[in-house]
Motif scaffolding. Structure first.
Motif, PDB file in Angstrom:
ATOM      1  N   GLN A 153       0.827  -1.201   0.000  1.00 40.52           N
ATOM      2  CA  GLN A 153       0.000   0.000   0.000  1.00 40.52           C
ATOM      3  C   GLN A 153       0.863   1.254   0.000  1.00 40.52           C
ATOM      4  OE1 GLN A 153      -2.753   0.648   3.235  1.00 40.52           O
ATOM      5  NE2 GLN A 153      -3.344   2.626   2.402  1.00 40.52           N
ATOM      6  N   TYR A 165      -7.108   6.083  -0.266  1.00 39.41           N
ATOM      7  CA  TYR A 165      -8.105   5.042  -0.522  1.00 39.41           C
ATOM      8  C   TYR A 165      -7.729   4.226  -1.759  1.00 39.41           C
ATOM      9  CZ  TYR A 165     -12.427   2.910  -2.154  1.00 39.41           C
ATOM     10  OH  TYR A 165     -13.356   2.016  -2.638  1.00 39.41           O
ATOM     11  N   GLN A 194      -5.140   1.761  -1.052  1.00 43.45           N
ATOM     12  CA  GLN A 194      -5.704   0.620  -0.311  1.00 43.45           C
ATOM     13  C   GLN A 194      -6.378  -0.359  -1.265  1.00 43.45           C
ATOM     14  OE1 GLN A 194      -8.279   2.508   2.626  1.00 43.45           O
ATOM     15  NE2 GLN A 194      -6.926   1.738   4.236  1.00 43.45           N
ATOM     16  N   ASN A 225      -5.340  -4.130  -1.675  1.00 48.08           N
ATOM     17  CA  ASN A 225      -6.339  -5.158  -1.413  1.00 48.08           C
ATOM     18  C   ASN A 225      -6.393  -6.183  -2.544  1.00 48.08           C
ATOM     19  OD1 ASN A 225      -8.534  -6.433  -0.067  1.00 48.08           O
ATOM     20  ND2 ASN A 225      -9.967  -5.299  -1.338  1.00 48.08           N
TER      21      ASN A 225
END
Length: 178
Positions: free
Chosen positions: A14, A39, A42, A46
């Protein structure tokens, strides 16, 4: 490993994505808010696990059919809808961003995935009107969907096997990177 391949060594994926997204964002004439970049990093982290790209149907892994999942999402309880919409939105963001070039080989073009992603983020905003201490965060993600995916595609191109590391990056709105 081929001559053009690049191995990325970083303790935190990240942080790696955040650094590179922010670098391109800082070069933009209209930079996105830091929360949006955070975001987005992330989301990229992910999906660093390839299993997140697929779903299990009758014991077999298959690609997620995002448009159908979007239509079916309203049939589920509220909390499940929120989870499904977030997955659809994030998957669309990644496909249109980091994997933009792979859409050249598909029948369905990038506009379809952009529309699905924007709709999913807009619907998600009704479930989560505030995120990252930002009012209407997911509505803003829908509004800036193309800008975020452009940054992601620049990161992808920077680390592709055919990328020239000395290439100066000019950020244009129509996805042409030179």
């Amino acid at each position: 490993m081929s001559q053009g391949s690049k191995l990325i060594l970083d303790a935190n994926l990240q942080a790696f994505f955040y650094e590179h997204l922010q670098d391109f964002n800082n070069r933009s004439l209209a930079p996105l808010p830091t929360e949006t970049i955070f975001y987005s990093s992330q989301v990229m982290d992910n999906f660093g696990n390839s299993e997140k790209f697929f779903e299990q149907v009758n014991g077999k892994a298959r690609e997620k059919i995002l448009g159908i999942k979007l239509m079916e999402s309203s049939q589920y309880p509220r909390e499940m809808q929120k989870t499904i919409l977030k997955d659809i939105a994030e998957m669309s963001l990644l496909i249109c961003g980091y994997f933009y070039d792979s859409l050249n080989k598909k029948i369905i073009d990038v506009r379809y995935y952009e529309d699905v992603g924007r709709i999913a983020y807009s619907k998600l905003n009704s479930f989560c009107p505030n995120a990252y201490d930002v009012p209407s965060f997911y509505h803003k993600m829908a509004s800036h969907f193309s800008d975020v995916t452009l940054l992601m595609s620049l990161v992808s191109k920077k680390y592709s096997a055919d990328s020239d590391p000395a290439m100066p990056w000019l950020i244009l709105k129509d996805r042409k990177v030179s």
